[in-house]
Design a protein around this motif. Structure first.
Motif, PDB file in Angstrom:
ATOM      1  N   TYR A 146      54.810  49.490  41.097  1.00 17.37           N
ATOM      2  CA  TYR A 146      54.771  49.111  39.688  1.00 17.37           C
ATOM      3  C   TYR A 146      55.296  47.691  39.501  1.00 17.37           C
ATOM      4  O   TYR A 146      54.781  46.926  38.674  1.00 17.37           O
ATOM      5  CB  TYR A 146      55.568  50.111  38.857  1.00 17.37           C
ATOM      6  N   HIS A 147      56.302  47.330  40.280  1.00 17.72           N
ATOM      7  CA  HIS A 147      56.816  45.964  40.235  1.00 17.72           C
ATOM      8  C   HIS A 147      55.764  45.001  40.790  1.00 17.72           C
ATOM      9  O   HIS A 147      55.536  43.910  40.234  1.00 17.72           O
ATOM     10  CB  HIS A 147      58.107  45.869  41.041  1.00 17.72           C
ATOM     11  N   LYS A 173      49.717  40.774  38.119  1.00 18.39           N
ATOM     12  CA  LYS A 173      49.025  40.495  36.862  1.00 18.39           C
ATOM     13  C   LYS A 173      49.626  39.288  36.151  1.00 18.39           C
ATOM     14  O   LYS A 173      48.903  38.522  35.500  1.00 18.39           O
ATOM     15  CB  LYS A 173      49.046  41.725  35.949  1.00 18.39           C
ATOM     16  N   GLU A 174      50.924  39.099  36.274  1.00 11.89           N
ATOM     17  CA  GLU A 174      51.571  37.941  35.656  1.00 11.89           C
ATOM     18  C   GLU A 174      51.045  36.633  36.236  1.00 11.89           C
ATOM     19  O   GLU A 174      50.872  35.658  35.514  1.00 11.89           O
ATOM     20  CB  GLU A 174      53.091  38.006  35.874  1.00 11.89           C
ATOM     21  N   SER A 176      44.308  42.690  37.586  1.00 14.25           N
ATOM     22  CA  SER A 176      44.948  43.692  38.439  1.00 14.25           C
ATOM     23  C   SER A 176      44.534  43.479  39.892  1.00 14.25           C
ATOM     24  O   SER A 176      43.518  42.814  40.167  1.00 14.25           O
ATOM     25  CB  SER A 176      44.529  45.090  37.998  1.00 14.25           C
ATOM     26  N   LEU A 207      52.510  45.450  40.810  1.00 18.62           N
ATOM     27  CA  LEU A 207      51.418  45.359  39.837  1.00 18.62           C
ATOM     28  C   LEU A 207      51.765  44.365  38.734  1.00 18.62           C
ATOM     29  O   LEU A 207      50.937  43.533  38.342  1.00 18.62           O
ATOM     30  CB  LEU A 207      51.139  46.744  39.247  1.00 18.62           C
ATOM     31  N   ARG A 208      52.997  44.446  38.243  1.00 13.08           N
ATOM     32  CA  ARG A 208      53.415  43.545  37.159  1.00 13.08           C
ATOM     33  C   ARG A 208      53.409  42.095  37.634  1.00 13.08           C
ATOM     34  O   ARG A 208      52.893  41.208  36.944  1.00 13.08           O
ATOM     35  CB  ARG A 208      54.814  43.930  36.671  1.00 13.08           C
TER      36      ARG A 208
END
Length: 273
Positions: free
Chosen positions: A203-204, A210-211, A216, A206-207
């Motif tokens: 999850y980290h 995307k940032e 994605s 993925l964030r």
């Protein structure tokens, strides 16, 4: 009913060099977020278009020269029913590298701004970049004009450096992740695969991804597959072989994704080369 405009053309002026001229005219189509393997230089001949660059939306018209680095996520589309007509010059990084080495004593380059204004350079580009088969001259004249135009753009709108600057930790992680995806584009990678590869919470990861890329990891994987498919089609591979080499389930899956990103079917794209 209004006339539907959806016209795309390509020309490869030189058999030896990976340089492409592109023309697109639309009043009903929006390109999804995508990347190019090449350096891209574009101008708008008429109309206006909306565009997404570096996390922001923009409105562009014929006053702008657009310059996009390889692997930079972007999108563009229509603003109104009149649509827009634009022209692009795609330059393979190996071609750019040679020009840089010979003219700037450097092998590193990135365009500084995604778009900038310069009327004199715009007019030169407009004359050169328009896809008019009658004007495409494959001899010394064409190549000299190409190099001169490129040098003008490099002097105005690039960061050319002989030293690699330190890369922030997260940026370096995402750079490695993109390289891993590029190397394994044909596999059905999962978020778990990527998080295990880089020893980070998915999850980290993925964030962070995307940032920094605005898409994605899965979308980026598809974009790299499409770029590989374009290369294979230019080299003469069949559509069905291309779809399997690039990791698509079947030919229809490639067709859907290819057209949503390029505006063309794989067959039509292949026909230009």
């Amino acid at each position: 009913m209004e006339n539907l405009i959806h016209n795309i053309n390509y020309i490869k002026p030189s058999k030896e060099k990976e340089i492409f001229l592109y023309e697109g005219h639309f009043n009903n189509f929006n390109f999804e977020k995508h990347v190019h393997e090449e350096y891209t230089i574009s101008i708008i001949e008429k109309g206006s278009m909306k565009a997404f660059f570096n996390g922001f939306n923009h409105k562009l018209d014929k006053s702008s020269i657009i310059t996009i680095n390889p692997d930079e996520v972007h999108s563009c589309g229509i603003l109104n029913k009149e649509g827009y007509k634009h022209h692009s010059l795609y330059i393979n990084p190996s071609v750019m590298k040679n020009i840089l080495k010979e003219n700037f004593n450097s092998e590193l380059l990135s365009f500084k701004d995604v778009f900038f204004n310069n009327n004199m350079l715009y007019n030169k580009l407009a004359y050169f970049i328009r896809l008019d088969k009658a004007k495409i001259d494959l001899d010394l004249v064409w190549e000299c004009q190409f190099v001169n135009l490129l040098e003008d753009i490099l002097k105005l709108n690039t960061k050319v450096s002989s030293n690699i600057k330190p890369i922030a930790k997260n940026s370096y992680l995402i750079k490695q992740a993109k390289e891993f995806i590029n190397d394994n584009f044909h596999q059905n990678l999962t978020l778990d695969d990527l998080s295990k590869e880089f020893n980070i919470s998915k999850y980290h990861f993925l964030r962070l991804f995307k940032e920094q890329t605005f898409v994605s990891p899965h979308t980026y994987l598809i974009l790299r597959r499409i770029e590989k498919a374009k290369q294979l089609l230019r080299e003469g591979f069949s559509i069905i072989d291309t779809s399997y080499i690039c990791g698509f389930n079947d030919q229809s899956h490639l067709n859907r994704r290819f057209k949503s990103i390029t505006g063309l079917t794989p067959g039509k794209y292949k026909s230009f080369f």
